[in-house]
Scaffold this motif. Structure first.
Motif, PDB file in Angstrom:
ATOM      1  N   ALA A  34      13.508 -18.205  -1.349  1.00  0.00           N
ATOM      2  CA  ALA A  34      13.910 -19.063  -1.769  1.00  0.00           C
ATOM      3  C   ALA A  34      14.666 -20.029  -1.680  1.00  0.00           C
ATOM      4  O   ALA A  34      15.272 -20.445  -0.570  1.00  0.00           O
ATOM      5  CB  ALA A  34      15.226 -18.516  -2.582  1.00  0.00           C
ATOM      6  N   ALA A  40      13.027 -19.726  -6.214  1.00  0.00           N
ATOM      7  CA  ALA A  40      14.661 -18.878  -6.028  1.00  0.00           C
ATOM      8  C   ALA A  40      14.380 -17.858  -7.180  1.00  0.00           C
ATOM      9  O   ALA A  40      14.308 -16.414  -7.442  1.00  0.00           O
ATOM     10  CB  ALA A  40      16.193 -19.152  -5.788  1.00  0.00           C
TER      11      ALA A  40
ATOM     12  N   THR B 152      21.123 -21.030   1.843  1.00  0.00           N
ATOM     13  CA  THR B 152      20.302 -20.310   1.009  1.00  0.00           C
ATOM     14  C   THR B 152      20.509 -18.849   1.165  1.00  0.00           C
ATOM     15  O   THR B 152      20.671 -18.565  -0.801  1.00  0.00           O
ATOM     16  CB  THR B 152      18.788 -20.653   1.564  1.00  0.00           C
ATOM     17  OG1 THR B 152      18.396 -21.887   2.186  1.00  0.00           O
ATOM     18  CG2 THR B 152      17.777 -20.040   1.077  1.00  0.00           C
ATOM     19  N   GLN B 156      21.237 -17.940  -2.672  1.00  0.00           N
ATOM     20  CA  GLN B 156      20.538 -17.050  -3.712  1.00  0.00           C
ATOM     21  C   GLN B 156      19.231 -17.936  -3.573  1.00  0.00           C
ATOM     22  O   GLN B 156      18.418 -17.266  -4.436  1.00  0.00           O
ATOM     23  CB  GLN B 156      20.885 -16.175  -4.638  1.00  0.00           C
ATOM     24  CG  GLN B 156      21.883 -15.351  -4.240  1.00  0.00           C
ATOM     25  CD  GLN B 156      22.231 -14.787  -5.945  1.00  0.00           C
ATOM     26  OE1 GLN B 156      23.170 -15.374  -6.827  1.00  0.00           O
ATOM     27  NE2 GLN B 156      21.955 -13.569  -6.248  1.00  0.00           N
ATOM     28  N   GLY B 157      19.491 -18.878  -2.541  1.00  0.00           N
ATOM     29  CA  GLY B 157      18.203 -19.917  -3.466  1.00  0.00           C
ATOM     30  C   GLY B 157      18.637 -21.308  -4.462  1.00  0.00           C
ATOM     31  O   GLY B 157      17.344 -21.885  -4.312  1.00  0.00           O
ATOM     32  N   GLY B 158      18.967 -20.105  -5.505  1.00  0.00           N
ATOM     33  CA  GLY B 158      19.354 -21.696  -6.557  1.00  0.00           C
ATOM     34  C   GLY B 158      20.419 -22.966  -6.342  1.00  0.00           C
ATOM     35  O   GLY B 158      20.277 -23.287  -4.708  1.00  0.00           O
TER      36      GLY B 158
END
Lengths: 316, 332
Positions: A34, A40, B152, B156-158
């Motif tokens: 992600a 993600a 990250t 959560q990568g968002g």
């Protein structure tokens, strides 16, 4: 007596089918880690689908691995094959060229390889291909821009990173404008690298340079976030709407809530990994043949259908 | 005996040349501005210049800190990741605080958190480098990865976004003006002035330069080299935190792509400004000009469409090398 007999028969049949399902299958899923909103979303949907499929098919094990670059991904799929003895691989390659050979080698060993989103340079290395429609995203966007502006006006374009995907989207967009809406003029197109900060900067400079802009095609929702802030800061009221792309949940929410500038969005859904995993699992567990190529169309999200595309739990 | 007077005579000559050479970045910036104005008359509008300076503030403030680190003979590669981590953590803290606190208090706490994280990260770098005797390049290369992956993980990568009400309350810090000048520019000017004062007018500043020019000699001169170095990394951390305080109200969010490659831009600004990468000598005003120059190149490329967009990075590279070439007189 007869009843007992049929019951025995039925249970035997059930046992047999259970034994059939017991034929253990292992699916490896290799995806990029992600590193931005869209990936993600890919990670999120891959993990959701793993749970869903393992529940649906008792004999199936799904292993999801994320990698930060092509090299790590190549190592991973080797491990998946050697250690986990996978029967099928669903892979979203970080890059196409360097992963073509490793995936091809796996296929030669009898692993069913399904490539998602970014096709390999040698299509014979992939048993099946599932992807979003990049030219389609451009075309759908151009149709919306053309129609909403009534076929006339000046627009600016913010591109992604210089890649094949970006070119396909922009070519699709320009193709439709040229053939159907020739009176819409693209003032300029610059790279905003699929990121908010660059979207903000490039838009600030467009606003300095062009006194009248009718609409903005940001090509991606992350870029659109920056674009909106730049317009807001400059206090400009000439821009009628900003069209992003991909279907980020914040943007879908804006469409749903009737935001004056974000009137629509075009999907390029990270749920394509779910579709690919479902198709692969189905073909492995029920011996159904999987289509060689599955293209997931880009859909226009407007206020009327936004609710269908809003996933509040997804990170994207 | 006969050579001595000749040496004395020739001595001022290279220094005069060097002085001209040291104006390299400024001359480069002026030349670029002339070109920009010829290409697009909107370049010299006040709104565009203020856009450019506001953008330069982020990299500029970080680069002021980097000037200290580099002069002392070190390097910090982690600043971009650190900025992203600070931005993310600060937003999470502010979102977590209850609405009963009032937005001003929440923002104040968020800012203090940011400064504390920045200082702590700097302290960590300095301590590991001096006590652990590991190359700064290695230590900060390590934390570059650590900071970004922690962010990250947190996001959560968002992306991590600031609550809407808080975002509105905080946005004047970036979008506001004082006496008609955007606040980021004022902060940038203040940081640069303070940095210049510390570097050139305090004992600590002299110690930094002494440490960078020859660590052994500095040690013999009873300079606490380890402490001097640790403090340069703390200054760097605080500068990153300050830049982040201005960054967060702009878009109200942090994501794994926040601050990507800022370390290279900051180091480039320092080097274009005439600070030696090997340490020992440097100047804050040069760094300020360097940062403005970098942002101006990007602005000019966006304002014109003469060159293919594929070549943008090449143009940036050429300008950077030309400016470095203009100050090559210093090398001897």
């Amino acid at each position: 007596m007869k009843q007992l007999k049929s019951l025995a028969l039925l249970s035997a049949a059930l046992l047999a089918s259970a034994a059939l399902a017991q034929t253990k299958q292992v699916m490896g899923v290799s995806i990029p880690s992600a590193d931005h909103g869209w990936t993600a979303g890919i990670v999120y949907w891959a993990n959701q689908t793993k749970a869903e499929l393992e529940k649906m098919y008792p004999g199936l094990t799904v292993i999801v691995k994320t990698a930060k670059d092509a090299n790590e991904q190549a190592n991973q799929i080797q491990d998946l094959s050697a250690v986990n003895k996978i029967n099928s691989l669903v892979i979203l390659p970080q890059e196409s060229a360097p992963l073509t050979r490793p995936v091809g080698n796996l296929q030669k060993k009898g692993v069913f390889t399904v490539v998602v989103d970014r096709a390999l340079t040698d299509p014979t290395a992939q048993s099946a291909y599932v992807a979003g429609d990049n030219p389609g995203l451009g075309k759908v966007s151009a149709e919306y821009v053309g129609k909403t502006l009534g076929g006339k006006g000046n627009i600016v374009v913010l591109r992604g990173i210089a890649t094949v995907i970006d070119n396909q989207r922009v070519d699709g967009f320009e193709g439709v404008l040229k053939s159907k809406y020739p009176d819409i003029k693209i003032l300029d197109k610059q790279y905003a690298n699929w990121n908010r900060d660059d979207g903000f900067k490039v838009m600030q400079d467009y606003l300095t340079r062009f006194p009248k802009i009718d609409a903005v095609w940001a090509q991606d929702d992350d870029i659109a976030v920056g674009v909106l802030k730049a317009i807001q800061q400059a206090g400009r009221s000439d821009i009628k709407f900003v069209l992003g792309g991909a279907g980020m949940k914040e943007m879908v929410k804006k469409v749903q809530d009737g935001d004056p500038l974000i009137t629509a969005d075009v999907t390029y859904p990270p749920t394509m990994i779910r579709d690919a995993m479902r198709l692969t699992a189905k073909s492995m567990m029920t011996k159904a043949t999987m289509p060689k190529s599955t293209i997931i169309p880009s859909v226009l999200i407007t206020k009327s259908n936004a609710a269908q595309y809003y996933y509040p739990n997804s990170p994207f | 005996m006969t050579t001595q007077p000749r040496e004395a005579q020739t001595a001022p000559r290279p220094s005069a040349l060097a002085r001209l050479g040291s104006l390299g970045p400024l001359l480069g910036l002026l030349a670029l501005m002339v070109v920009a104005t010829l290409l697009n008359h909107d370049f010299l509008t006040i709104s565009n210049l203020s856009n450019v300076l506001t953008r330069a503030a982020f990299i500029g403030i970080i680069a002021v800190g980097a000037t200290f680190v580099i002069i002392s003979g070190g390097i910090d590669l982690s600043v971009g990741s650190m900025a992203a981590l600070i931005a993310g953590s600060m937003i999470l803290v502010m979102n977590a605080l209850g609405p009963s606190l009032g937005s001003v208090a929440i923002i104040a706490i968020g800012m203090l958190c940011a400064l504390a994280i920045g200082a702590a990260a700097g302290l960590l770098h300095g301590t590991v480098i001096t006590r652990g005797r590991i190359e700064p390049f290695i230590v900060t290369l390590g934390t570059l990865g650590i900071f970004r992956s922690v962010l990250t993980y947190l996001s959560q990568g968002g992306s991590i976004s600031l609550n809407n009400d808080l975002s509105d309350a905080y946005s004047p810090v970036f979008y506001g003006q004082l006496l008609g000048i955007p606040i980021p520019i004022l902060v940038f000017a203040a940081v640069a002035l303070l940095g210049g004062l510390i570097l050139n007018r305090t004992r600590y500043g002299r110690y930094v330069q002494a440490t960078g020019s020859n660590e052994q000699v500095a040690r013999y001169a009873a300079v606490n080299v380890a402490q001097v170095k640790v403090v340069t990394y703390v200054i760097q951390g605080l500068c990153v935190a300050l830049a982040t305080l201005l960054y967060v109200p702009r878009l109200g969010s942090a994501s794994p792509s926040t601050g990507l490659l800022w370390e290279l831009e900051a180091i480039a600004a320092v080097i274009i400004g005439g600070t030696a990468l090997k340490g020992g000598a440097g100047r804050i005003w040069g760094t300020v000009v360097g940062a403005i120059l970098l942002v101006t190149i990007e602005n000019v490329l966006n304002l014109t469409s003469i060159i293919s967009v594929y070549l943008n990075a090449a143009v940036q590279g050429v300008v950077i090398i030309i400016v470095a070439f203009m100050q090559r007189g210093k090398r001897t």
